[in-house]
Design a protein around this motif. Structure first.
Motif, PDB file in Angstrom:
ATOM      1  N   ARG A 187     -74.815 -70.507 -13.197  1.00  0.00           N
ATOM      2  CA  ARG A 187     -74.254 -69.800 -12.042  1.00  0.00           C
ATOM      3  C   ARG A 187     -75.353 -69.043 -11.291  1.00  0.00           C
ATOM      4  N   VAL A 228     -71.479 -66.743  -9.039  1.00  0.00           N
ATOM      5  CA  VAL A 228     -70.749 -67.896  -8.514  1.00  0.00           C
ATOM      6  C   VAL A 228     -71.444 -69.183  -8.912  1.00  0.00           C
ATOM      7  N   ASP A 265     -70.200 -72.619  -4.698  1.00  0.00           N
ATOM      8  CA  ASP A 265     -69.568 -71.453  -4.087  1.00  0.00           C
ATOM      9  C   ASP A 265     -70.581 -70.479  -3.505  1.00  0.00           C
ATOM     10  N   LEU A 282     -69.577 -69.354  -0.093  1.00  0.00           N
ATOM     11  CA  LEU A 282     -68.462 -68.415  -0.151  1.00  0.00           C
ATOM     12  C   LEU A 282     -68.952 -67.015  -0.481  1.00  0.00           C
ATOM     13  N   SER A 324     -64.815 -65.362   4.970  1.00  0.00           N
ATOM     14  CA  SER A 324     -64.470 -66.092   3.749  1.00  0.00           C
ATOM     15  C   SER A 324     -63.103 -66.769   3.853  1.00  0.00           C
ATOM     16  N   ASP A 338     -64.629 -73.958   5.559  1.00  0.00           N
ATOM     17  CA  ASP A 338     -64.918 -72.540   5.718  1.00  0.00           C
ATOM     18  C   ASP A 338     -64.694 -72.147   7.177  1.00  0.00           C
ATOM     19  N   ASN A 357     -68.751 -76.804   4.695  1.00  0.00           N
ATOM     20  CA  ASN A 357     -68.102 -77.031   3.395  1.00  0.00           C
ATOM     21  C   ASN A 357     -66.720 -77.672   3.553  1.00  0.00           C
TER      22      ASN A 357
END
Length: 421
Positions: free
Chosen positions: A106, A129, A133, A136, A157, A176, A181
């Motif tokens: 991560r 994350v 991600d 994000l 977000s 997004d 994405n």
């Protein structure tokens, strides 16, 4: 190809190749913008995406910020910035941070926000994350910065939905809020139109022509499962969720003509909202659920009207122009966004509902499908530029716009999703 009121079901079709990646181009300058520095995050060079650049693009697109190139050296969230140099550069705020790959794969994302004028530490957060991600996490950082500096909740977000077509393949996409994405939620050889987010952000209602006529489905975004919600005699179109998520307003022709009906989100027998011989379509709930705005030709030309959620009384809302369609209501109930035909051009307009004042948001000529951001500070809409269809976001005053344009093809039917519950 513009959406026409009298041919609603046929002229929403999309006719160019699909794509899932966007290039964001921001233009215009807001009247009042907060000058802020977003320093490069320590460690971001080792990752495929620079998190500071994502944050910068988010803030610039909102129209609320003027991002200044950093006049200071490298800083992370643990360092106190050189406030004197930042003040001399004209910055009011400064954000810095770091990214670090953890043993489990991560990414640890950390940031800190400073009030440069007062020399105060305003905020700091960390996220662990997965690599997919990372964007994000960047959007969440931008949300925090936006909220701390403006007092309003950030929308970076959140998600948008839209439709593309490649050859004879139609796709419904979820992306997004910056258009990146993108994930395909549905693919079909038949047209898909009118995606509408549920209030909790877990479902999309949309219209599909796969049965050789328009029918309404509800699609679970997380599981990919869907259910048929309206397949009555004739056409079924223009779904709109009630604020509590329990009801869908939609347009049916089961009794002849195009009329407004209410249907439980669980399905069942629809209830006709109004008794009218006119064409009534494109319903949109007010945020408090007490009213439904819609388009009707009952006065001779397409105009926007309002009735109660129980269909008691009808009040005309738009009076400027002879062709007004596609109503969208801001989350605070103050603004009505809609498309008005002006001298043969279709432009995005904004009405202040308390006093009826109307302003033109765009200078383009083929705008469609406006939708408010969940904080009510921005709009997303479809338009044409240089013969190609594209998505745009705009501040309400029209001063700052961002073009979400792809490498190839055209996109249509945008709808901005809610805040995550």
């Amino acid at each position: 190809m513009m959406k026409r009121f009298f041919c609603y079901f046929l002229t929403c079709l999309i006719c160019s190749p699909a794509f899932a990646q966007f290039r964001i181009e921001v233009s215009g300058v807001g009247l009042t913008q907060i000058p802020v520095v977003i320093a490069p995050f320590r460690g971001q060079e080792a990752l495929p995406q620079k998190i500071s650049e994502i944050i910068r693009a988010d803030l610039e697109r909102s129209g609320q910020f003027r991002v200044i190139n950093s006049p200071v050296g490298a800083f992370d969230e643990t360092s106190r910035p050189e406030l004197t140099a930042l003040r001399q550069a004209g910055a009011d705020a400064f954000a810095s941070g770091s990214v670090l790959k953890l043993a489990d794969g991560r990414i640890d994302v950390r940031f800190r926000l400073w009030d440069v004028v007062k020399g105060q530490d305003l905020s700091g957060r960390s996220f662990a994350v997965s690599l997919p991600d990372l964007r994000l996490a960047a959007h969440r950082v931008a949300d925090d910065i936006y909220e701390k500096l403006t007092g309003d909740k950030g929308v970076f977000s959140t998600r948008i939905a839209y439709v593309t077509k490649a050859g004879q393949r139609y796709q419904l996409w979820v992306a997004d809020a910056d258009g990146e994405n993108a994930q395909s939620a549905l693919a079909s050889p038949e047209p898909i139109i009118s995606p509408a987010w549920s209030p909790d952000g877990n479902q999309l209602a949309y219209v599909s022509f796969e049965s050789r006529k328009p029918v309404v489905y509800v699609h679970n975004v997380s599981t990919g499962k869907r259910r048929l919600i309206a397949n009555f005699k004739g056409s079924n179109s223009a779904p709109a969720w009630s604020p509590d998520g329990n009801t869908l307003a939609l347009t049916l022709s089961r009794d002849g003509g195009s009329q407004l009906f209410l249907l439980s989100a669980a399905g069942g027998e629809p209830r006709r909202l109004l008794q009218s011989t006119s064409i009534d379509t494109e319903p949109a709930y007010s945020p408090n659920g007490q009213h439904i705005y819609f388009v009707s030709d009952r006065g001779g030309t397409p105009q926007i009207y309002r009735t109660t959620a129980s269909g008691q009384g009808v009040e005309r809302v738009t009076f400027t122009g002879t062709y007004n369609i596609s109503p969208a209501i801001s989350p605070d109930g103050r603004w009505l966004a809609y498309i008005s035909r002006v001298g043969g051009a279709y432009k995005l307009h904004l009405m202040n509902l308390p006093d009826g004042a109307v302003s033109v948001v765009t200078d383009s000529t083929a705008d469609e499908s406006p939708s408010f951001s969940p904080n009510g500070k921005m709009l997303v809409y479809a338009t044409q530029q240089q013969g190609r269809e594209a998505l745009m976001t705009s501040t309400l005053d029209g001063k700052v716009k961002a073009k979400l344009s792809g490498q190839q093809g055209d996109i249509r039917e945008p709808h901005w999703g809610p805040f995550f519950k």
